[in-house]
Design a protein around this motif. Structure first.
Motif, mmCIF file in Angstrom:
data_model
loop_
_atom_site.group_PDB
_atom_site.id
_atom_site.type_symbol
_atom_site.label_atom_id
_atom_site.label_comp_id
_atom_site.label_asym_id
_atom_site.label_seq_id
_atom_site.Cartn_x
_atom_site.Cartn_y
_atom_site.Cartn_z
ATOM 1 N N LEU A 1 -37.140 11.423 -17.490
ATOM 2 C CA LEU A 1 -35.807 10.866 -17.736
ATOM 3 C C LEU A 1 -35.844 9.329 -17.716
ATOM 4 O O LEU A 1 -35.040 8.676 -18.394
ATOM 5 N N ILE B 1 -28.478 12.681 -19.531
ATOM 6 C CA ILE B 1 -28.915 14.068 -19.773
ATOM 7 C C ILE B 1 -28.555 14.485 -21.204
ATOM 8 O O ILE B 1 -29.337 15.134 -21.906
ATOM 9 N N ALA C 1 -31.056 12.982 -23.418
ATOM 10 C CA ALA C 1 -32.351 13.658 -23.279
ATOM 11 C C ALA C 1 -32.364 14.953 -24.094
ATOM 12 O O ALA C 1 -33.371 15.308 -24.713
ATOM 13 N N LEU D 1 -35.867 19.643 -19.863
ATOM 14 C CA LEU D 1 -35.013 19.406 -18.701
ATOM 15 C C LEU D 1 -35.267 20.424 -17.588
ATOM 16 O O LEU D 1 -34.483 20.542 -16.653
#
Ligand code: LUZ
Ligand code: MOS
Length: 750
Positions: free
Chosen positions: A525, A562, A565, A572
């Motif tokens: 991340l 997130i 991502a 994840l």
């Protein structure tokens, strides 16, 4: 942070096996168990039971399609007895009916004929008859025989410590549900999901992947569900295999007390040699462990007795031997401390005997022999970061031992009806499964696309708050608030091949795995964030649901990151595996470095004995405990207080009793006394020892589950101290628990 379950616990909303919504076609199981402790099964007549309306089927060993074997360490335990029974309460058959009530009625209709065989109930009888589970084990250091010759004092003695009922509030139980293609899902109240899975596969004769074990939480385990949650789940699974219908089996309290094993009773012999200045030069001990009718975990428990036979003392010459004695009791099993407490009771007894005979205070001998840096344990591990002396002296100072002792003396001078006693109890407990290959764990973390997080580990929540600690690890490393993190059930399809939640190691092992998984996610991340913020990845950090750059809060939130991502197709989810480094042990030499670290501490116990009635109160237990750098002091102190109560119960009140026929007499809570609020110590104080913490522990926060149980041993010696103050002719004895009856006899012994 509070235990994350406290809200649902208090509202009665937490789910246990018995709370699951069951399928409409669910059947109910019940064990038919042996009414004799040892014998040949001549005949069993199930016809009347089978004829009862609502009885679906009665299963026996003949219905086992795989192997009728549940023994883990040694394959010596059938799921259902075949030709012989070896303990009172041994499962023989499994009645499956449309209700629990029907199954119970059916059980009463089974006729069995057993030809009696001789019954052994004590370890001493077993040793005389040569009845053992396996070969004895010995740990040796130096040369005891030679060094006894150079001692100024040598004393010998005998001790007995009785068993202990786990009395988890939630009894053993399971719910097994058929899936498609012969797969079975079992919700089990077990500390060891993989053990249940593996044993079910073995008995059913199917591959492990056909069996899924799910554990929500346990209403207590204390070791009683490390190995002995397995048989019930496997029985239900056999029934599901044949009937293709869900089967539920919750043991009622009486059945649970009768059929399950307990802490091992030990009969032990010691010989201790000291110099004039109270240095212990030599110690020998022979431990007779009452293992019960099958191995279960007894060999591992026996081993831990040897590991802790010198407690927190350095003794240069040690010879200790343990015999796992096969008797006709239910197989005794893991119980908080796992043989360690039994070993520690013996060395403390030996020191008490020496002090009594020499005529000095027990604590003078204890204090003269506390472990120091670089001392060698009998099993070859070199003690480092030792906190034996520091916790001892911290306790003496923080609680003003001098004053406490003076108060006891002056009270005893002024009173004859009541006498007070005081003792110090130091502990050193090794952290790691003594079986090195078991020291590993895994975690599986999912970050969902809305930024919320699911954490799965091999850890089983049993009231010790391990889930809370796992959540703390995840939220700290990911830099999110706790409401973003959910702890999932413990499930063998998400985290496989787990060691049981045991050995005080669950938070360390699983917590390290959670940490590693979260760190991998953070690494990925950070790349995404670095791109979004056009900065170098190394200066990115995660805190308060935001992304920080060079220690300053950016505008980029966790949720936005997130989402990005996801768009960039970054994984994840992460799975991590942790195996404790450094540790090793060579059983052929009985030497090595089996423990990641030791936990230390010292408790000062004061009691008041009523010398007319023999009853007593624990006035206070004042503890300095080595938590390392506790990651949750509230939870950890709760563990200390609970373990202490359990240890005091074992040493003072809880008296397991079997008759000579091997029938459990203490088979209900009317005949088995556990500590309640009235018998609890009036005061408990726990001060954390100031240390740097230990790198091998999760967040340097040391394991806390088992070690404080052994503070309870102090209660035995505090009561003994009071008895000595009343009866100058008391012949010192070491026979636990020190129940009021035994205290009364000791007070008036001539
Ligand atoms: N269980 C186990 C334990 O299998 N091995 C151990 O060393 C241990 N120690 C404490 C409690 N349970
Ligand atoms: Mo245990 S005695 O199941 O740690």
């Amino acid at each position: 942070m509070k235990n994350i379950d406290s809200f649902t616990h208090v509202r009665g909303e937490s789910l246990f096996v018995d709370d699951l919504i069951i399928r409409q076609d669910t059947l109910f199981g019940l064990c038919f168990d042996s009414p004799k402790a040892h014998g040949k099964i001549k005949s069993v007549d199930y016809s009347k039971a089978e004829a009862l309306e609502g009885v679906v089927r009665i299963f026996t060993h003949k219905d086992v399609l795989g192997e009728n074997q549940i023994g883990g360490i040694i394959p010596d335990e059938p799921l259902w007895a075949e030709d012989e029974v070896h303990f009172w309460g041994q499962p023989i058959a499994f009645i499956v009916a449309d209700s629990e009530a029907t199954a119970k009625k059916a059980r009463a209709l089974i006729d069995i004929e057993i030809e009696d065989l001789p019954v052994i109930t004590t370890a001493k009888q077993a040793k005389e008859k040569g009845s053992f589970i396996n070969a004895p084990r010995s740990f040796n250091l130096g040369d005891t025989a030679a060094s006894f010759n150079n001692c100024d004092y040598v004393f010998e003695g005998e001790t007995f410590s009785n068993g202990q009922e786990h009395l988890y509030l939630e009894t053993q139980g399971c719910y097994a549900v058929p899936q498609e293609n012969g797969n079975i899902k079992i919700t089990s109240s077990t500390q060891g999901p993989t053990q249940v899975q593996k044993t079910a596969a073995r008995v059913l004769g199917v591959a492990m992947h056909k069996i899924e074990i799910d554990v929500i939480r346990l209403g207590g385990g204390f070791g009683g569900k490390e190995d002995q949650a397995t048989p019930w789940a496997v029985m239900a699974a056999v029934a599901v295999q044949h009937l293709n219908r869900p089967v539920k089996y919750m043991l009622n309290r009486h059945d649970d007390l009768r059929m399950t094993g307990k802490r091992h009773p030990y009969s032990s012999f010691f010989k201790i040699g000291l110099t004039k200045d109270f240095k212990i030069k030599a110690f020998e001990a022979e431990f007779l462990q009452n293992s019960g009718a099958a191995a279960d975990l007894s060999p591992a428990i026996a081993e831990r007795t040897l590991f802790h036979a010198t407690n927190s003392y350095f003794i240069p010459n040690v010879k200790t031997t343990v015999y796992s004695c096969k008797t006709n009791l239910p197989p005794n099993t893991a119980f908080r401390g796992f043989g360690g407490p039994q070993g520690m009771f013996v060395i403390e007894s030996a020191i008490a005997k020496a002090a009594h005979e020499i005529g000095v205070n027990k604590r003078q001998i204890q204090e003269a022999n506390l472990l120091q840096e670089n001392d060698e344990f009998s099993y070859g591990q070199i003690a480092t970061e030792v906190q034996a002396r520091s916790s001892w002296h911290a306790a003496k100072e923080a609680y003003n031992l001098k004053k406490l002792e003076e108060d006891v003396i002056s009270f005893n001078e002024q009173n004859n009806h009541f006498k007070k006693g005081i003792s110090l109890m130091p502990i050193a407990f090794g952290i790691s499964f003594t079986n090195t290959p078991m020291n590993h764990a895994r975690a599986l973390i999912h970050i969902y696309q809305d930024g919320s997080i699911g954490v799965s580990t091999g850890a089983v929540e049993m009231g010790q708050s391990v889930n809370t600690k796992m959540l703390q690890v995840a939220k700290d490393i990911l830099g999110v608030s706790s409401d973003r993190v959910k702890l999932e059930t413990t499930n063998t399809t998400r985290v496989a091949n787990t060691s049981p939640s045991a050995a005080s190691s669950t938070a360390d092992l699983n917590g390290k795995a959670v940490r590693m998984a979260c760190e991998s996610l953070i690494d990925r991340l950070s790349n995404v964030a670095a791109g979004m913020l056009s900065v170098n990845k190394d200066i990115i950090s995660f805190k308060e649901n935001m992304i920080w750059v060079d220690g300053k809060r950016s505008d980029l939130s966790w949720n936005q990151l997130i989402m990005q991502a996801m768009l960039e197709r970054v994984a994840l989810s992460e799975n991590a595996h942790y195996a404790t480094p450094v540790i090793h042990f060579d059983k052929s030499k009985e030497k090595g470095h089996p423990f990641a670290y030791h936990v230390y501490g010292t408790a000062i116990t004061t009691v008041t004995v009523d010398c007319i009635r023999g009853i007593y109160e624990i006035d206070a237990v004042k503890i300095v405990h080595d938590f390392g750098k506790s990651m949750n002091l509230g939870i950890d102190i709760g563990q200390v207080e609970g373990a202490l109560a359990q240890g005091i119960g074992w040493m003072t009140l809880e008296e397991i009793s079997y008759n000579d026929d091997g029938r459990l007499l203490s088979n209900a809570l009317s005949t088995y006394k556990v500590p309640d609020i009235f018998s609890a110590a009036k005061t408990i104080e726990t001060i954390p020892l100031e240390t740097g913490g230990n790198q091998m522990a999760i967040f340097k926060s040391k394991a806390v589950g088992e070690p404080p149980l052994m503070y309870g041993i102090g209660a035995y010696f505090a009561i003994q101290d009071a008895v000595k103050a009343f009866n100058k002719r008391y012949t010192i004895q070491f026979h636990a628990p020190f129940t009021p009856e035994k205290v009364l006899m000791a007070l008036y012994e001539k």
